[in-house]
Design a protein around this motif. Sequence first.
Motif, short mmCIF file in Angstrom:
data_model
loop_
_atom_site.label_atom_id
_atom_site.label_comp_id
_atom_site.label_asym_id
_atom_site.label_seq_id
_atom_site.Cartn_x
_atom_site.Cartn_y
_atom_site.Cartn_z
N GLN A 1 0.84 -1.21 0.00
CA GLN A 1 0.00 0.00 0.00
C GLN A 1 0.87 1.25 0.00
OE1 GLN A 1 -2.37 -0.92 3.51
NE2 GLN A 1 -4.21 -1.18 2.26
N ALA A 2 1.93 1.25 0.79
CA ALA A 2 2.82 2.40 0.85
C ALA A 2 3.52 2.64 -0.48
CB ALA A 2 3.85 2.20 1.96
N ALA A 3 3.64 1.57 -1.29
CA ALA A 3 4.26 1.70 -2.61
C ALA A 3 3.25 2.10 -3.68
CB ALA A 3 4.92 0.38 -3.00
N GLY A 4 2.02 2.42 -3.27
CA GLY A 4 1.02 2.91 -4.21
C GLY A 4 0.05 1.87 -4.73
N CYS A 5 0.03 0.69 -4.14
CA CYS A 5 -0.84 -0.38 -4.63
C CYS A 5 -2.17 -0.39 -3.89
CB CYS A 5 -0.16 -1.74 -4.44
SG CYS A 5 1.35 -1.94 -5.40
N ALA A 6 -3.20 -0.87 -4.58
CA ALA A 6 -4.48 -1.19 -3.96
C ALA A 6 -4.44 -2.67 -3.63
CB ALA A 6 -5.62 -0.89 -4.92
N VAL A 7 -4.55 -3.02 -2.35
CA VAL A 7 -4.33 -4.40 -1.91
C VAL A 7 -5.61 -4.96 -1.30
CG1 VAL A 7 -2.89 -5.94 -0.53
CG2 VAL A 7 -1.92 -3.80 -1.41
N LEU A 8 -5.95 -6.18 -1.70
CA LEU A 8 -7.01 -6.96 -1.07
C LEU A 8 -6.38 -8.17 -0.42
CD1 LEU A 8 -10.04 -7.71 -0.56
CD2 LEU A 8 -9.93 -8.97 -2.74
N GLY A 9 -6.72 -8.43 0.84
CA GLY A 9 -6.21 -9.59 1.53
C GLY A 9 -7.20 -10.73 1.54
N VAL A 10 -6.69 -11.94 1.51
CA VAL A 10 -7.47 -13.16 1.73
C VAL A 10 -6.80 -13.89 2.88
CG1 VAL A 10 -8.25 -15.36 0.78
CG2 VAL A 10 -8.17 -13.33 -0.67
N GLU A 11 -7.55 -14.19 3.93
CA GLU A 11 -6.95 -14.73 5.15
C GLU A 11 -7.93 -15.72 5.80
OE1 GLU A 11 -5.16 -15.93 8.33
OE2 GLU A 11 -4.07 -14.68 6.90
N PRO A 12 -7.49 -16.96 6.09
CA PRO A 12 -8.41 -17.94 6.68
C PRO A 12 -8.72 -17.71 8.15
CG PRO A 12 -6.24 -18.90 6.37
CD PRO A 12 -6.21 -17.55 5.71
N ASP A 13 -7.88 -16.96 8.87
CA ASP A 13 -8.06 -16.74 10.30
C ASP A 13 -8.79 -15.43 10.52
OD1 ASP A 13 -7.73 -16.10 13.05
OD2 ASP A 13 -5.97 -17.40 13.16
N ALA A 14 -10.01 -15.50 11.03
CA ALA A 14 -10.82 -14.29 11.21
C ALA A 14 -10.18 -13.31 12.19
CB ALA A 14 -12.21 -14.67 11.70
N ARG A 15 -9.40 -13.81 13.15
CA ARG A 15 -8.75 -12.92 14.12
C ARG A 15 -7.67 -12.08 13.45
NH1 ARG A 15 -7.11 -17.81 17.90
NH2 ARG A 15 -6.51 -18.46 15.79
N MET A 16 -6.87 -12.73 12.60
CA MET A 16 -5.85 -11.99 11.87
C MET A 16 -6.49 -11.00 10.91
SD MET A 16 -2.85 -13.28 12.89
CE MET A 16 -1.49 -13.74 11.82
N ALA A 17 -7.57 -11.44 10.25
CA ALA A 17 -8.26 -10.58 9.29
C ALA A 17 -8.81 -9.33 9.98
CB ALA A 17 -9.39 -11.35 8.61
N ALA A 18 -9.38 -9.51 11.17
CA ALA A 18 -9.94 -8.36 11.89
C ALA A 18 -8.86 -7.36 12.25
CB ALA A 18 -10.67 -8.84 13.15
N PHE A 19 -7.70 -7.87 12.66
CA PHE A 19 -6.58 -6.98 12.99
C PHE A 19 -6.17 -6.19 11.75
CE2 PHE A 19 -2.28 -5.64 13.67
CZ PHE A 19 -2.16 -5.42 15.04
N ALA A 20 -6.03 -6.87 10.61
CA ALA A 20 -5.61 -6.19 9.38
C ALA A 20 -6.64 -5.15 8.94
CB ALA A 20 -5.39 -7.23 8.28
N ARG A 21 -7.91 -5.48 9.08
CA ARG A 21 -8.96 -4.51 8.70
C ARG A 21 -8.87 -3.26 9.56
NH1 ARG A 21 -12.87 -8.91 9.10
NH2 ARG A 21 -13.13 -9.90 7.05
N ASP A 22 -8.59 -3.44 10.84
CA ASP A 22 -8.49 -2.29 11.73
C ASP A 22 -7.36 -1.34 11.32
OD1 ASP A 22 -10.60 -3.16 13.25
OD2 ASP A 22 -9.36 -4.03 14.84
N ARG A 23 -6.44 -1.84 10.55
CA ARG A 23 -5.32 -1.02 10.08
C ARG A 23 -5.42 -0.66 8.60
NH1 ARG A 23 -4.88 -3.03 14.46
NH2 ARG A 23 -3.43 -2.40 16.10
N GLY A 24 -6.63 -0.75 8.08
CA GLY A 24 -6.90 -0.20 6.76
C GLY A 24 -6.79 -1.13 5.58
N LEU A 25 -6.71 -2.43 5.83
CA LEU A 25 -6.61 -3.39 4.73
C LEU A 25 -7.94 -4.11 4.54
CD1 LEU A 25 -4.83 -4.93 2.64
CD2 LEU A 25 -4.43 -6.63 4.45
#
Length: 274
Positions: free
Chosen positions: A71-95
């Motif tokens: 993202q810092a390099a100018g990309c639009a990033v979508l994450g795919v993550e099987p662990d909902a806990r990790m996903a929630a953390f990443a979402r809280d930081r803008g992913l």
Amino acid sequence: MPTLSSPEPPEQPPSHQARETAESFGADAQRYDRARPPYPDALVTRVVAGSPGTDVLDVGCGTGIAARQFQAAGCAVLGVEPDARMAAFARDRGLPVEVAAFEAWDPAGRAFDAVIAAQSWHWVDPAAGAVKAAQVLRPDGRLAIFGHVYEPPAEVAEPFAAAYRRAAPESPFGDQPARRPLGMYLAGYAQIADRIRACGRFHEPEQWRFDWERSYTRDEWLELLPTTGGLTRLRPGQLAGILDAVRRAVDALGGRFTMRYTTLATTAVRADTR
């Protein structure tokens, strides 16, 4: 210590079938995000420069460490993550993150310029993963699979290995040597390249290597260790004994040491299969 892409012992299932370990990292997502190192800027720059655009899919994005760098390099990033806990953390930081295993994830017609997997491809079925990556990449899109090889100096690694064998003799990690040659990991990334070739949808894979160093204090290293695959599922008493041995070892070195990192990548460009 157990790290990336090391070949599994023959009596153990492939990493991508070891779901309990794969899904154990989210138990302390905050520590994982705080302690795990980022990836070399040169790697991020090379992936972006070698892709036809800036839409990136991050497979097994975890807490978003690599994704934030893209993202810092100018990309639009979508994450795919099987662990909902990790996903929630990443979402809280803008992913933006969708919770699913990559093999079962529905792209809903979306396509990407790059598919990355940072420290996560060993949890993906390697044959199905390569095919799925080709399906969601645009023409000339790039698949980039990468991760760190990090081994502390022998003065730290040997006490760790001995304490691990005492604390968890039944663990498959306990049979591994304290320090493993870089060639083992190079062979693992060569196997990834073989899987990519076998799917028939990519140009010839490339192997990239980035060498760098980082200094760790005792407390920084003790913060990182519990986030590694061999330790995330240990009982508190087992973990405490291992960390105490490592604490004494680092103190004997003056309370800090320098880690020599190698970040390896296998990358390939999608072929035009029309």
